[in-house]
Every structure is written in C-alpha cells, then in structure tokens.
Design a protein around this motif. Structure first.
Motif, PDB file in Angstrom:
ATOM      1  N   PHE A   1       0.823  -1.215   0.000  1.00 11.90           N
ATOM      2  CA  PHE A   1       0.000   0.000   0.000  1.00 11.90           C
ATOM      3  C   PHE A   1       0.861   1.271   0.000  1.00 11.90           C
ATOM      4  N   ALA A   2       2.192   1.088   0.086  1.00  9.47           N
ATOM      5  CA  ALA A   2       3.077   2.245   0.295  1.00  9.47           C
ATOM      6  C   ALA A   2       3.426   2.973  -0.998  1.00  9.47           C
ATOM      7  N   THR A   3       3.639   4.280  -0.867  1.00  9.38           N
ATOM      8  CA  THR A   3       4.126   5.072  -1.992  1.00  9.38           C
ATOM      9  C   THR A   3       5.608   4.771  -2.186  1.00  9.38           C
ATOM     10  N   MET A   4       6.279   4.496  -1.063  1.00  4.63           N
ATOM     11  CA  MET A   4       7.725   4.278  -1.116  1.00  4.63           C
ATOM     12  C   MET A   4       8.098   3.269  -0.047  1.00  4.63           C
TER      13      MET A   4
ATOM     14  N   GLU B   1       9.751  15.854   6.523  1.00  5.90           N
ATOM     15  CA  GLU B   1      10.033  17.228   6.946  1.00  5.90           C
ATOM     16  C   GLU B   1       9.255  18.245   6.115  1.00  5.90           C
ATOM     17  N   ARG B   2       8.972  17.864   4.869  1.00  2.00           N
ATOM     18  CA  ARG B   2       8.226  18.776   3.986  1.00  2.00           C
ATOM     19  C   ARG B   2       6.709  18.623   4.129  1.00  2.00           C
ATOM     20  N   ALA B   3       6.269  17.603   4.878  1.00  2.00           N
ATOM     21  CA  ALA B   3       4.823  17.414   5.086  1.00  2.00           C
ATOM     22  C   ALA B   3       4.339  18.349   6.186  1.00  2.00           C
TER      23      ALA B   3
ATOM     24  N   LYS C   1      16.879   8.305   6.000  1.00 10.34           N
ATOM     25  CA  LYS C   1      17.012   9.776   5.836  1.00 10.34           C
ATOM     26  C   LYS C   1      16.159  10.293   4.668  1.00 10.34           C
ATOM     27  N   LYS C   2      16.031   9.466   3.619  1.00  9.72           N
ATOM     28  CA  LYS C   2      15.193   9.890   2.475  1.00  9.72           C
ATOM     29  C   LYS C   2      13.751  10.094   2.950  1.00  9.72           C
ATOM     30  N   GLY C   3      13.291   9.180   3.777  1.00 10.12           N
ATOM     31  CA  GLY C   3      11.922   9.285   4.316  1.00 10.12           C
ATOM     32  C   GLY C   3      11.784  10.474   5.243  1.00 10.12           C
TER      33      GLY C   3
END
Ligand code: SF4
Ligand code: SF4
Ligand code: SF4
Ligand code: FES
Length: 592
Positions: free
Chosen positions: A407-410, A425-427, A418-420
């Motif tokens: 179900f995940a986008t990533m 951080e931008r959400a 760190k990518k996550g």
C-alpha cells in the motif's frame, strides 16, 4: 440550531443533522435497515422513508438533512404503506424462512416484519435458490438471506479499508461478492469479522456461535482485548457461563468497534490443554496439590534464596495489577535483580511528541518504521489504510517484509531512512509509527523532525507499556537463576532455547493457563485464569488505562494472575494489598 416538528413534537437540533439522528435524539424511533451507527449512511433500503410537508416524494430519514421549520411525519398512512411494500418485496426475494434461520429472534428484517404486521407473503417467494459460501474458517455467507443493504461492503471498505467485498450482477440477481467472485477462504479477507457483526440478517453468520443462543438468552460483557498492545474495546458474549463469541464495542475509543482475527476469533479456537489445579513435582512428575500446599512450597523455596540467585521472567500478557505485584514483591521487597519480560520493548526517545492512533487519519504523511501492524496489531493498520484511501502517502521503512508495503508510496530499508525523514520534513502533519525494528541510527535520523511529527510507539506483546513503567525490562539471564519464577500466563511458550539455558538444579515455578514444555519443566505449576475469566486493568501502547472484565468463572481452580501473586506475597509476610480494588489503586496511580 434549527427548529423542526416531528409527529407534532417541537424539536431543536443542529442544522444539517439527518432527520434520523434528530428524531433519535428526541426519542422518536424511525425504522432502518441499511443504516448502521458505525457506518456512513447511503439511503439504500428506503425503510426509513418519512413524509416531509412540502416535499412531493417520501424521503430517506437517514440521509436527509434537517432545515428550519421542517414538518415531518414518521408513521403517516402513506409512510407505513410504503414501508410495507418494501418489506413485502424484500420478503418475496430470496429465502427468508425465519424458522430455520440462525438469526431468528435477533434479525432486523424479521423485527420489521413483526412491526408492520407482515403475517403472510404477498408476492410469490422462493423462486430462485442462491449459493451459500461456507468456505471461510470463521463465518459463512448465505446469499439467500441477503437484503443487499451493503452494510458489510461499507464495513469492509470504509472502516477496515480492506475492500474485499463488493456487489456483482444486477437487479434481483445482485450478489455480494469477495474479490470479483471467489470463495471467501481464497479472498483477501483478513478475518476481522466486521461484516458479520454489521449484517442485519442471517446472511453473514459467525460459525462458532451459530444456533448457540439468541441475543435475549445471552449476556454481553464489555471488556478489552488482551491479544496485543492496542487494547481494543470488545464485548464478550456468554450464555450459561460459556463464551459464545466476541463482538465489537462500538463505543470503544481506541478501535471504534473494529477488531481483528486475533481479538475476535482466535481466542475461541484455542485448543491448548488447560492447567486446572496447582501442581507440585513429585517422584513421578507433577502431582495435583491444594493452593495452600503449592503457595507454601513456593514461599519456602523462595525464602532461602539469595537476591542474586532469584530470577523473574514475566509475559506482558498480564494485568497491571499482576505486573505491579511482580515489581513490588520481587524487585522492591526481595531485591531480585534478574528480572525480565518475554518480549522486547520500543525505545521512547521522542517524549515531547507522544502521538495516538487517532493522529494517523489527520496526517498527510505516514512513516512506518520497523513495525508491521498489518501482521502484529491489525487494528492499527486500519487507520493507515483508511488514510491511504484518502490520498495520504505511506512510506514503509523496514528491513523485513512488511504487510503494508503493497500500500506504500515508497519502501525504504532502515539504512535509507534519511530519504523518508526528508520527505516527512516537507509534510505538514507527518506521523511516525514505529516499533522494535527501529535502529539507533533511525532514531537519531528521526530526531530531526521530533518537534514537528507525531510519534506513535507500537509495542510488541500485550501490556508492555505497563511492564516497562514498572521497570520489569531489566534484561533477564536464565543461566544465573537458582530460583526462577515465570509468569507465562496464557502466552504461547515458544522459546525452547531459553528453556535449555535454565540450570538443571534451578527450582522453577510457572504461573500458567496452559500446559507447555515450560510447565513440563516446572517444580510448581500455578493455574491461571484466562482473558475471559479475569478482571483488572491494562495500559495500551498509547499509555491509556483500560479495563478488563470477567465474563465467566475461571476453569477448575485457576485464579486471576494478580490473585496468585497476592497469595504468595501474603505467605511471604509482605503486605501488598489483598483486594483487586486496593491493588488496582496502587498499581494505576501513574497511569491516566
Ligand atoms: S471479515 Fe473483515 S476483511 Fe473479511 S470480508 Fe468481512 S469486513 Fe472484509
Ligand atoms: S450480507 Fe448482510 S450486510 Fe451484506 S448486503 Fe447482505 S444483508 Fe446486508
Ligand atoms: S488489534 Fe490487538 S487489541 Fe485489537 S483486536 Fe486485534 S489483537 Fe486485539
Ligand atoms: S435506513 Fe435509510 S435508506 Fe436504509
């Protein structure tokens, strides 16, 4: 607020509220069939039709919003005649021969038949036979009883977000199907049982409790599920001192009435052998003994043991009261240092942001780190999947296979967290749900967003939050114990490696509900009550204090976990409380 009139009665209610809700609030009963308080209203069955002055057609009370000055009739001759016609049509389709139906006496359709005086079939019936799918382990679907209200489909789709059920074909041939018409046992059904509980007729039937008693013959005891750290509210249905089934508690805040197969079905399919009397090892093995003899034997052996030789291992499948007594008796009074719990616990370094499961649906990004709720705490996966349905992104960070990855986008490995974190951080409202799979490096990476994000720690085990709060997770070493007290309770014993590390000379006391390799090794076995036989409290993974209720008497001479420890404390001359009330008030001081 707006002022309306229902059946001549002046009512004041919130503008936009449905007629059904406003009437209910005023104590006026409007019949329904497709409506369920826990589900979205769809206006499918037309049973709730009402007459509104100025409206040409009858309207469905479950979907029609109230406005100022509305004048409504809920039982006018026109309304009653329309409802009778709908009922006649429903009874004429499929097989509603109540005498041989499991739901007879509890069926919403049957109740409506009585309410509107349907004493014969107006139209020809039983013209076609529909299939019955009994392939599922826990429930069956008899399409002959289905009224196509769609409650099951809404529960499966809107609540559990599993989307197994849907409708196929058209008109009178329409049928509920699983995954495009495959047997339920082969479908994506996760056995939460929500569809069974919301079905108003005998179309979806719990196999184990079928024909075991009508609602009026049963007792319903509100309690809390003890199978994982979520602590879902549930209702234990009993008859004659036996548990028939487990239903939802729609009022429970934690789970909103939803359960999973571990909570609803599996406890009733447990075929492990119970321990029903205290037992003491004799020459030929364990022999039954009285409680007095067993507790005396344990106290005598424990009394002479040095602090460093005293080992305590407890399952987190124990009440707050029992865990509190373990701490007080063994750690505080007897100064045992070798104390541990049977499962790991999650780190809680993000103390400024302690989130709850309710935060998940208000988020715009979910980061799942080292936890697999779809497998281990299914009810916690439902809000995640509901959020995904609304377009919220899910990033799964796990080095193992994770049930929510599809179900995940990533999907990221732990080393790539760190990518996550950068995306979170931008959400605007990121939620981080994490479990014991989280690494130290991942914790450090997440600290970057610790002020912004909501962190939900999902503990493994059952009452792990309380066990940790009482300081019982000290790291247990079986090899250094000369006297070992293991409170396994009703947890399955799976750790044979640990069993091998216990010195042969060690005196082992096991407090358990079921026979296992562990009780085979015991010098004294103390029989323990199970989930439906004990009362007390627990603290869920969010830190919520929840109540456990006793529904049936303990089997044989088994006693609740806290009572066994309280008897032992008394024998050792320690005054730690003698009643549940007294022990609960001491144990729960630190919880909300
Ligand atoms: S048991 Fe749960 S998952 Fe299975 S069909 Fe019913 S609602 Fe859907
Ligand atoms: S199976 Fe039950 S809940 Fe589902 S549509 Fe039929 S009657 Fe309604
Ligand atoms: S999620 Fe956990 S507490 Fe809730 S019903 Fe399932 S096993 Fe029980
Ligand atoms: S209850 Fe309103 S249409 Fe079914």
């Amino acid at each position: 607020m707006v002022n309306i009139t229902i059946n001549g009665q002046q009512i004041s209610a919130h503008a936009g509220m449905t007629i059904l809700k406003a009437a209910k609030q005023a104590g006026i009963d409007i019949p329904t069939l497709c409506e369920h308080p826990a589900l979205n209203s769809v206006g499918a069955c037309r049973m709730c039709l009402v007459e509104i002055q100025g409206q040409r057609n009858l309207q469905t009370a479950c979907t029609f919003p109230i406005t100022e000055g509305m004048d409504i009739q809920t039982e006018s001759p026109r309304v009653v005649s329309a409802r009778k016609l709908i009922l006649d049509l429903l009874f004429s389709e499929r097989n509603h021969y109540c005498m041989i139906c499991e739901m007879s006496g509890d069926c919403e359709l049957q109740n409506l038949g009585y309410r509107y005086g349907l004493d014969h079939w107006l139209y020809q019936t039983y013209t076609k036979s529909f299939p019955l799918d009994a392939s599922h382990k826990y429930y069956l679907m008899d399409h002959n009883r289905c009224v196509l209200c769609g409650r099951c489909i809404r529960a499966c789709g809107d609540k559990v977000a599993n989307h197994t059920l849907g409708l196929r074909l058209r008109g009178a041939d329409t049928m509920v199907h699983a995954d495009g018409h495959i047997p339920l046992k082969d479908s994506t059904c996760i056995s939460c049982g929500s569809c069974v509980q919301v079905c108003p007729t005998g179309a979806l039937v719990d196999k184990r409790s079928a024909f075991m008693g009508r609602n009026i013959q049963t007792e319903h005891i509100v309690s809390t599920c003890g199978q994982c750290s979520i602590g879902c509210g549930m209702t234990i249905v009993t008859r004659g001192g036996n548990v028939l089934r487990i239903d939802s508690d729609w009022n429970a805040e934690v789970n909103g009435g939803l359960l999973c197969k571990y909570g609803r079905f599996e406890p009733l399919y447990n075929e492990r052998q119970r321990i029903e009397t205290p037992m003491i090892r004799a020459e030929k093995g364990l022999e039954p003994a009285s409680w007095e003899e067993a507790i005396k034997t344990v106290a005598e052996h424990m009394g002479g043991v040095k602090e460093k030789d005293l080992g305590i291992l407890t399952s987190t499948n124990a009440t707050n009261e029992a865990l509190y007594l373990v701490d007080q008796l063994f750690r505080q009074e007897l100064k045992a240092g070798n104390v541990g719990i049977l499962n790991d616990c999650v780190p809680r370094p993000f103390d400024k942001a302690s989130g709850t499961l309710a935060d998940i649906e208000g988020s715009d990004l979910i980061l799942l780190v080292g936890v697999d709720p779809a497998k281990d705490q299914p009810v916690a996966s439902y809000p995640v999947k509901r959020a995904i349905d609304k377009g919220v992104r899910l990033i799964v960070v796990d080095d193992k296979d994770n049930g929510l990855t599809p179900f995940a986008t990533m999907s990221l490995s732990m080393s790539d967290i760190k990518k996550g974190v950068d995306i979170a951080e931008r959400a605007e409202h990121p939620v981080i749900a994490y479990g014991t799979g989280i690494t130290e490096a991942a914790v450090n990476a997440l600290k970057k967003i610790s002020k912004k994000a909501s962190f939900i720690a999902i503990e493994p085990g059952f009452n792990t939050y309380a066990a940790v709060a009482y300081g019982l997770n000290n790291g247990f070493k079986p090899s250094s114990a000369k006297f070992l007290y293991i409170l396994i309770g009703e947890q399955n014993w799976t750790d044979d490696e640990l069993l091998k590390k216990i010195p042969k000379s060690a005196f082992v006391v096991v407090q358990a509900s079921f026979k296992s390799p562990l009780t085979d090794r015991a010098d004294v076995a103390l029989p323990m009550a199970t989930w439906s036989e004990r009362e007390g409290s627990l603290t869920n993974t969010e830190g919520r204090l929840l109540k456990l209720s006793k529904a049936v008497e303990p089997r044989g001479e088994a006693k609740p976990d806290w009572e066994v420890l309280s008897l032992l404390a008394y024998k050792m001359g320690k005054k730690l409380g003698s009643s549940l009330k007294e022990i609960s008030s001491r144990a729960n001081k630190q919880f909300k």
